[in-house]
Design a protein around this motif. Structure first.
Motif, PDB file in Angstrom:
ATOM      1  N   GLN A  16       1.855   2.428  -3.277  1.00  0.00           N
ATOM      2  CA  GLN A  16       0.810   3.188  -3.963  1.00  0.00           C
ATOM      3  C   GLN A  16       0.590   4.554  -3.301  1.00  0.00           C
ATOM      4  O   GLN A  16      -0.440   5.183  -3.492  1.00  0.00           O
ATOM      5  N   SER A  17       1.587   4.988  -2.507  1.00  0.00           N
ATOM      6  CA  SER A  17       1.558   6.294  -1.827  1.00  0.00           C
ATOM      7  C   SER A  17       0.466   6.401  -0.782  1.00  0.00           C
ATOM      8  O   SER A  17      -0.095   7.468  -0.552  1.00  0.00           O
ATOM      9  N   ASP A  18       0.170   5.278  -0.109  1.00  0.00           N
ATOM     10  CA  ASP A  18      -0.823   5.266   0.957  1.00  0.00           C
ATOM     11  C   ASP A  18      -0.167   5.773   2.244  1.00  0.00           C
ATOM     12  O   ASP A  18       0.600   5.053   2.890  1.00  0.00           O
ATOM     13  N   GLN A  19      -0.476   7.022   2.605  1.00  0.00           N
ATOM     14  CA  GLN A  19       0.137   7.619   3.782  1.00  0.00           C
ATOM     15  C   GLN A  19      -0.311   6.923   5.065  1.00  0.00           C
ATOM     16  O   GLN A  19       0.461   6.801   6.024  1.00  0.00           O
ATOM     17  N   ARG A  58       0.822  -1.206   0.000  1.00  0.00           N
ATOM     18  CA  ARG A  58       0.000   0.000   0.000  1.00  0.00           C
ATOM     19  C   ARG A  58       0.858   1.259   0.000  1.00  0.00           C
ATOM     20  O   ARG A  58       0.520   2.269  -0.626  1.00  0.00           O
TER      21      ARG A  58
END
Length: 225
Positions: free
Chosen positions: A51-54, A48
């Motif tokens: 996918q740049s999921d902070q 995740r």
């Protein structure tokens, strides 16, 4: 303050800082192969994060920052330096979020390896004493004197550990303080189990020899109680 917040303070600002090219030339991280393969496993969080999921990044930091800080602090014996090492290492996870590939090591193994190597590099730099290492003003109350005696013994043990070669001391830290198996230590140090066994054996022997030099002081501190 919990050290899990190291990479979470001012959330958006930290993530923005992590997106800088500061670690662009660093070796990319490898994904973890963890026993837990549920939706919140390290593997899943790393996917995740790619996918740049902070939120996934924050969850991974919360999971691992405190223990990584503990390792760094025991190696460096300086809170500020330990925080810097852990924050830099965790930000590296974000900067390499699209570059990791499946590997043999768990994420925690990679994390401790990078933290350990950075701590060793930092210890080899010329250092000057800072205010953080300056002793506090003594308290002469009876309870405080008891604590001072115990602290003196602890300081002797820490000083003895600090005189060991880096690899021996780090192997002992992982074995005694982190309860890692020899196989796990070998993964972190990128060596063999036999080599770790040798490091631990030689480290314990040298530690006994160093402590023998100061055992008179330790024994006297108990006699005076």
């Amino acid at each position: 303050m919990s050290h899990a917040s190291l990479a979470l303070d001012n959330g958006a600002n930290v993530v923005q800082a992590a997106a800088s090219p500061a670690f662009a030339q660093e070796r990319p991280i490898r994904a973890a192969r963890t026993v837990d393969q549920g939706p919140d496993s390290d593997d899943d969080l790393l996917e995740r994060i790619a996918q740049s999921d902070q939120g996934a990044f924050r969850r991974l930091v919360q999971r691992h920052a405190d223990r990584a800080y503990g390792v760094a602090l025991r190696i460096l014996r300086n809170a500020s330096d330990a925080e810097d090492v852990v924050q830099d290492t965790l930000l590296k996870v974000w900067t390499h979020r699209g570059r990791w590939t499946s590997g043999k090591a768990k994420f925690s193994t990679w994390l401790y390896r990078v933290v350990t190597n950075r701590c060793i590099d930092l210890r080899r730099l010329p250092r000057t004493e800072d205010m953080e290492r300056a002793p506090d003003m003594p308290d002469a109350s009876p309870d405080a004197l008891d604590r001072m005696q115990q602290n003196a013994i602890t300081d002797m043990l820490e000083a003895a550990m600090n005189r060991l070669p880096d690899q021996q001391r780090i192997a002992l830290i992982f074995s005694y303080h982190e309860n890692m198996s020899n196989a796990e230590i070998a993964e972190v140090l990128e060596t063999t189990v036999t080599a770790v066994e040798s490091l631990l054996k030689r480290g314990r022997q040298q530690l006994r020899e160093i402590l023998a030099e100061v055992r008179g002081d330790i024994l006297q501190s108990f006699r005076d109680r």
